[in-house]
Write an enzyme that holds these catalytic residues in place. Structure first.
Site, short mmCIF file in Angstrom:
data_model
loop_
_atom_site.label_atom_id
_atom_site.label_comp_id
_atom_site.label_asym_id
_atom_site.label_seq_id
_atom_site.Cartn_x
_atom_site.Cartn_y
_atom_site.Cartn_z
CG ASP A 25 -51.17 20.13 33.93
OD1 ASP A 25 -51.59 19.03 34.34
OD2 ASP A 25 -51.34 20.55 32.76
CG ASN A 75 -59.14 17.74 37.65
OD1 ASN A 75 -58.50 18.53 38.35
ND2 ASN A 75 -58.85 17.60 36.35
C1 IPE Z 1 -55.82 21.78 35.54
O1 IPE Z 1 -55.11 20.71 35.02
C2 IPE Z 1 -56.37 21.42 36.89
C3 IPE Z 1 -55.40 21.27 37.98
C4 IPE Z 1 -54.11 21.48 37.90
C5 IPE Z 1 -55.94 20.88 39.25
P1 IPE Z 1 -55.77 19.66 34.03
O2 IPE Z 1 -54.73 18.67 33.71
O3 IPE Z 1 -57.04 19.14 34.61
O4 IPE Z 1 -56.14 20.56 32.76
P2 IPE Z 1 -56.34 20.15 31.24
O5 IPE Z 1 -57.33 19.02 31.21
O6 IPE Z 1 -55.02 19.73 30.71
O7 IPE Z 1 -56.83 21.40 30.58
C1 IPE Z 2 -52.11 17.76 37.73
O1 IPE Z 2 -51.48 16.75 37.05
C2 IPE Z 2 -52.87 17.27 38.94
C3 IPE Z 2 -54.33 17.34 38.81
C4 IPE Z 2 -54.99 17.82 37.78
C5 IPE Z 2 -55.11 16.86 39.93
P1 IPE Z 2 -52.23 15.88 35.97
O2 IPE Z 2 -52.85 14.70 36.64
O3 IPE Z 2 -53.16 16.70 35.16
O4 IPE Z 2 -51.03 15.38 35.08
P2 IPE Z 2 -50.98 15.28 33.48
O5 IPE Z 2 -51.39 16.60 32.94
O6 IPE Z 2 -51.93 14.19 33.09
O7 IPE Z 2 -49.56 14.94 33.18
MG MG Z 3 -52.99 17.77 33.45
#
Ligand code: IPE
Ligand code: IPE
Ligand code: MG
Length: 247
Positions: A18, A66
């Site tokens: 993340d 997502n």
């Molecule tokens: C969890 O991260 C999913 C992945 C790392 C693929 P998210 O960024 O989607 O989770 P939330 O929305 O912060 O809970």
């Molecule tokens: C994790 O990084 C990757 C996926 C969930 C695909 P994020 O895209 O959630 O990054 P933040 O949490 O918005 O910084």
């Molecule tokens: Mg995230």
């Protein structure tokens, strides 16, 4: 007998990768730049897992939730996955990595489904690190699909409801045949599971680290492993020194 260090090495590490978006924002870059930088860390994490003698590495790449992101970001993420498999599959295969994919494959674009099938097929006999890619994965969706499979077996007369136990569920979810994760790491400082491995992580050690995924290097991985090595896993029992004192 296993050495102390070996006993403290997790067999299975699962990572919630993340913070790509925040990493990019902090640099005035589009979120996709963060996702691209993140792919480099995926390669590095697989190498570190091999070096640290971790047998199973699960990476949360795209959740079933997502899809609710802006269309352009979703399409960029699909592009990155296609590119990763095209570019890295041969290399992973050379490194003896066995690829498994968990998550719902039915609802993803057919070319991506084919790529994921091919990655599993081609590396099936490999004996090195098992890399489990969680793609279009959500634990609740996984459990719903497993419940449906079990119900179908019951209604077809192939399964006695009284015989259903924890093994039945473990053998039906997407991770069938894979040991539960010993350690779940989440980067970016968030302290939640976000629908990741809810069944399998029942007794996992959780390590939350502030570093954003595109900054998660070999050193950060070893720091998380070190934290794990100092944890006392009890599984509902009491720890060994307490038994000695009490007896
Ligand atoms: C969890 O991260 C999913 C992945 C790392 C693929 P998210 O960024 O989607 O989770 P939330 O929305 O912060 O809970
Ligand atoms: C994790 O990084 C990757 C996926 C969930 C695909 P994020 O895209 O959630 O990054 P933040 O949490 O918005 O910084
Ligand atoms: Mg995230």
């Amino acid at each position: 007998m296993q050495s102390d260090r070996a006993a403290k090495t997790p067999r299975h590490v699962a990572i919630i990768m993340d913070g790509n978006g925040r990493w990019a924002n902090a640099r005035g870059l589009p979120r996709t730049a963060g996702h691209r930088a993140g792919v480099e860390r995926v390669r590095e994490a697989v190498r570190t897992a091999h070096e640290a003698k971790i047998e199973f590495l699960t990476l949360f790449a795209f959740s079933s939730e997502n899809w609710n992101r802006p269309k352009q970001e979703v399409s960029d993420l699909m592009g990155i996955l296609r590119f990763f498999i095209h570019k890295d599959l041969a290399e992973l295969h050379r490194e003896n990595v066995r690829v498994r994919v968990i998550g719902c494959r039915e609802t993803v674009q057919s070319d991506i489904r084919k790529l994921l099938d091919e990655a599993e097929e081609r590396t099936r006999e490999n004996t090195g690190v098992t890399l489990i890619i969680a793609f279009n994965y959500g634990a609740r969706d996984e459990l719903v699909r497993a419940v449906r499979t079990i119900a179908e077996a019951v209604s077809a007369g192939n399964l006695d409801p009284a015989s259903i136990d924890e093994h039945t569920v473990s053998d039906t979810v997407d991770t069938a045949g894979i040991p539960d994760p010993d350690l779940v790491i989440r980067t970016s400082g968030e302290q939640r599971l976000s629908n990741f491995l809810l069944w399998q992580a029942a007794y996992s050690e959780l390590v939350f680290i502030p570093c954003l995924w595109p900054d998660f290097d070999r050193k950060a991985f070893y720091e998380a492993l070190n934290e794990y090595a100092h944890r006392d896993r009890r599984f509902g029992t009491v720890s060994a020194p307490d038994i000695a004192v009490g007896s």
